[in-house]
Design a protein around this motif. Structure first.
Motif, short mmCIF file in Angstrom:
data_model
loop_
_atom_site.label_atom_id
_atom_site.label_comp_id
_atom_site.label_asym_id
_atom_site.label_seq_id
_atom_site.Cartn_x
_atom_site.Cartn_y
_atom_site.Cartn_z
N SER A 203 0.46 -5.06 -1.00
CA SER A 203 1.79 -4.58 -0.62
C SER A 203 2.57 -4.00 -1.79
CB SER A 203 2.58 -5.71 0.05
OG SER A 203 2.60 -6.86 -0.80
N GLU A 204 2.44 -4.57 -2.99
CA GLU A 204 3.23 -4.08 -4.13
C GLU A 204 2.43 -3.14 -5.02
OE1 GLU A 204 6.35 -4.78 -4.32
OE2 GLU A 204 6.25 -6.09 -2.59
N TRP A 205 1.26 -2.82 -4.60
CA TRP A 205 0.36 -2.03 -5.45
C TRP A 205 0.07 -0.66 -4.82
CZ3 TRP A 205 -1.14 -2.48 -10.30
CH2 TRP A 205 -2.25 -1.76 -10.78
N GLY A 206 0.07 0.36 -5.65
CA GLY A 206 -0.19 1.71 -5.16
C GLY A 206 -1.66 1.95 -4.90
N SER A 207 -1.96 3.15 -4.45
CA SER A 207 -3.34 3.48 -4.07
C SER A 207 -3.93 4.62 -4.89
CB SER A 207 -3.39 3.87 -2.59
OG SER A 207 -2.54 4.99 -2.33
N ASP A 208 -3.31 5.01 -6.01
CA ASP A 208 -3.80 6.13 -6.81
C ASP A 208 -4.79 5.72 -7.88
OD1 ASP A 208 -2.13 7.79 -5.36
OD2 ASP A 208 -0.49 7.65 -6.80
N LEU A 209 -4.77 4.46 -8.27
CA LEU A 209 -5.62 4.03 -9.37
C LEU A 209 -7.10 4.14 -8.98
CD1 LEU A 209 -5.25 2.74 -12.24
CD2 LEU A 209 -5.87 0.58 -11.16
N PRO A 210 -7.95 4.81 -9.79
CA PRO A 210 -9.37 4.93 -9.47
C PRO A 210 -10.02 3.57 -9.32
CG PRO A 210 -8.77 6.45 -11.22
CD PRO A 210 -7.59 5.56 -11.02
#
Length: 743
Positions: A285-292
């Motif tokens: 929930s607090e983490w984005g989805s762009d990190l490889p």
């Protein structure tokens, strides 16, 4: 090196003695070398080159045979230099690399000493304070040339941050950096505070064999309770999600997730296939989805052909079992022929010599991984060509040629056209050769070839013979200038398939013969005219333009006429006219007696005031380019009186003959009239008085004759009454006039 510039020593030099590379990137090692051209009277040639990190200089271990470098090396060696490329750098690749070349000379090998030291490092973030402001710096032990940086904040890409150093904005956020173009190889995340949100993947990439089970895992941290968490594939647009559960959860019988103490999450994929090859990321929930995340590559075995040759009809090949990526475990390889015949025992050696007959195939696989079996590699059989049109092929038709290979393989197809004036040329690639509108120029022999890594097989050729109606018709006359009596050949030519038949015409009249040549063995003047021909086959016909055959011939024997006569009186004029049939038209020349020079030219020769010296033989000569002919007329002098008497005599004779003919005609008419009128005459006396009646009848006939005959114009035509005695007197007179009777 000698004074002449020739190399007399053995040596080499590395372009760089130390190279630093980031994990996951590619480095290139370069070495130049030299050697004498001659050694102990022998020309030196390099036979083998290699790079190594293990083994002594005299017994090095070729890197290409080291398991950990499988499918990550590229070697490119030329006459005096050699490069080694290492892809997907790993920390284990660090070490000293040396280059060695081996020649054909005895003892002719050389190792370039010192070597190249390779160092592999990762990016990391260094923290510092600047006037109570927390600063972060993306650091590398390698000397990077003006790199461009990418920063991630809590798993989200910060497009506004691209420098080496940035300022942290919160103690609860984590930061990672990467070089642009190498986003997959980013630094470990760092936090400024005691706890923050972060995700660390255990593996940046995983290579797995088809049919194996793969565990993708990460650790994560959070500064407050996590409400939702899942694994996803970014290539599906974040729509493929695996819900998080506290225990193992099953999805589609193959996907399972695990979670341990809220700090470690795993995604287990069983029996992986090529479709599972993708990047996998974890989010909450607090983490984005762009990190490889972790890149999964699923590979099956592939048969590689190192060397192949044909022996009789068999194929003998040196093969290698290959994978597109390098699994972490040590592998044993199995070889199987035609799906059931094992070739040797499983071995760690990837290479194997295999003999195949046409139509047989070979596969390889990793031991204990049956789904990793490679696609079959076939020893090809000769293909055959199939035509879509089995009847006559007409110009403009659609024609498709299909290359049929009985071997079920994804081999490459090529089409060849065999030209009459050159070698075979490649027409097209692919299983089919399509002519959307075939032309006569496409007529040729065609064959196809199938090819794979073991070699090439060619089909038997097929002949494409495109049929078409005659396109044109030309008429040629040989020789072009025709002379009477010579042989003449008329030739009709046309482009047609099948070959055309011919019909000949002269002045709209059809001639006999159907050959392309119409021959006159000895042509005559009357054979000339307007000729044309018609070329025809079963697909159509065409008519040539008309050609006029103009036959030239020597002038015919001239005809000479004299006006008024050939006997001429002195002082009179005479005109001589000469005519002759000739082609081309004749020219006329007049000669007198035996004179060699002409007296006159032209068809008409006039003599004014004829004199005695004009008397003689006159010759008319008709000439053209084909020859000449001559005729003669004799002119004589005659005086006018003799001429006039002769002329009058001729006229008198002519009129006498005409008078006689006229009298005979009149007598004939009178006799016919008498015969027709005597039948209706009435008799006035009785039978006994025959003499008197006959006398009267004769008198009446004479009276009628005298009334109608124009000859007796001196007899009056007055009608008076007479008695019978008078009739008797007239009869007597008529009788006397006959010269026999008396009165």
């Amino acid at each position: 090196m000698s004074q002449s510039g020739e190399v007399s020593e053995w040596g080499g030099k590395y372009a760089q003695e130390t190279i630093c590379g980031l994990t996951g990137t590619t480095v290139i090692l370069n070495c130049s070398f030299w050697y004498p051209q001659m050694h102990n009277g022998q020309i030196i040639k390099v036979e083998r080159t290699l790079w190594f990190t293990k083994g002594a200089n005299d017994q090095p271990e070729d890197l290409r045979k080291d398991f950990k470098y499988t499918d990550r090396l590229d070697l490119n060696c030329q006459v005096n230099w050699c490069t080694l490329s290492i892809r997907e750098l790993r920390k284990s690749d660090e070490g000293k690399y040396k280059f060695k070349f081996i020649t054909n000379a005895t003892g002719g090998q050389y190792t370039v000493m010192s070597g190249v030291t390779l160092k592999v490092t990762d990016l990391n973030i260094q923290k510092s304070w600047w006037y109570r402001t927390p600063n972060l710096s993306c650091h590398s032990e390698c000397d990077l040339d003006s790199p461009s940086y990418i920063w991630y904040e809590n798993g989200r890409k910060r497009l506004d941050l691209n420098s080496k150093e940035i300022t942290a904005s919160s103690n609860y956020l984590s930061y990672s950096c990467a070089l642009r173009g190498h986003e997959q190889h980013l630094s470990p995340p760092v936090c400024w505070g005691p706890s923050c949100d972060k995700v660390v993947y255990l593996y940046k990439s995983i290579c797995a064999l088809k049919g194996s089970d793969v565990d993708i895992a990460c650790t994560y941290g959070h500064h407050k309770t996590v409400r939702e968490k899942s694994w996803f594939r970014p290539d599906n647009g974040n729509t493929w999600n695996v819900p998080s559960v506290s225990s193992t959860w099953q999805l589609d019988q193959r996907y399972f997730t695990t979670d341990v103490d809220g700090k470690r999450s795993g995604l287990l994929i069983k029996n992986v296939t090529e479709s599972d090859s993708a990047e996998y990321r974890f989010k909450f929930s607090e983490w984005g989805s762009d990190l490889p995340g972790t890149i999964l590559t699923v590979t099956a075995a592939q048969v590689q052909v190192i060397k192949a040759e044909n022996k009789d009809s068999d194929t003998v090949a040196l093969l290698s079992c290959h994978t597109s990526c390098s699994p972490a475990s040590y592998l044993y390889w199995c070889w199987v022929k035609d799906g059931h015949e094992n070739v040797g025992r499983p071995t760690w050696k990837k290479e194997q010599i295999i003999t195949l007959r046409p139509g047989e195939y070979i596969t390889c696989a990793v031991e204990n991984y049956p789904l990793s079996v490679s696609p079959p590699l076939y020893a090809l059989e000769a293909p055959r060509v199939l035509l879509s049109n089995k009847s006559d092929i007409l110009e403009g038709d659609l024609l498709t040629l299909t290359c049929i290979a009985d071997t079920p393989t994804s081999s490459r197809h090529r089409w060849y056209k065999k030209c009459r004036t050159s070698d075979c040329e490649v027409m097209r690639y692919g299983e089919k050769l399509v002519f959307s509108s075939i032309q006569s120029s496409d007529s040729a022999e065609y064959f196809c070839a199938v090819e794979n890594d073991l070699g090439e097989k060619m089909s038997q050729s097929v002949v494409i013979d495109v049929k078409y109606a005659p396109r044109f018709s030309n008429l040629l006359v040989s020789p072009s200038n025709v002379t009477e009596g010579q042989p003449v050949n008329l030739t009709c030519s046309s482009d047609a398939n099948p070959a055309a038949s011919y019909t000949w015409y002269k002045d709209q009249t059809m001639l006999q013969g159907s050959e392309r040549n119409y021959v006159f063995n000895s042509i005559r003047a009357e054979d000339g005219g307007s000729f044309y021909c018609k070329a025809h086959n079963k697909y159509g016909n065409v008519i040539s333009s008309q050609v006029v055959v103009d036959i030239q011939y020597v002038p015919r024997l001239p005809s000479i006429s004299a006006r008024p006569f050939s006997h001429v009186s002195m002082g009179f004029s005479v005109r001589l006219t000469c005519t002759s049939d000739a082609n081309p038209a004749a020219s006329y020349f007049w000669f007198k007696d035996n004179e060699e020079s002409p007296n006159s030219m032209g068809a008409v020769f006039n003599i004014i005031n004829f004199q005695l010296h004009n008397e003689g033989a006159y010759h008319c000569e008709a000439r053209n380019v084909r020859g000449s002919r001559r005729a003669t007329l004799l002119l004589r002098e005659e005086n006018f009186r003799s001429w006039l008497q002769g002329a009058l005599t001729v006229v008198a004779v002519r009129y006498a003959i005409a008078g006689i003919l006229l009298i005979l005609l009149i007598v004939t008419v009178l006799l016919f009239w008498k015969k027709t009128t005597s039948k209706g005459r009435m008799h006035f006396k009785s039978q006994p008085n025959t003499s008197e009646d006959s006398s009267r009848d004769q008198l009446e006939e004479l009276m009628v004759f005298s009334e109608h005959s124009p000859i007796h114009s001196n007899v009056t035509n007055n009608k008076t009454d007479h008695n019978e005695d008078d009739y008797e007197n007239v009869v007597d007179t008529v009788i006397k006039c006959g010269g026999q009777a008396s009165g």
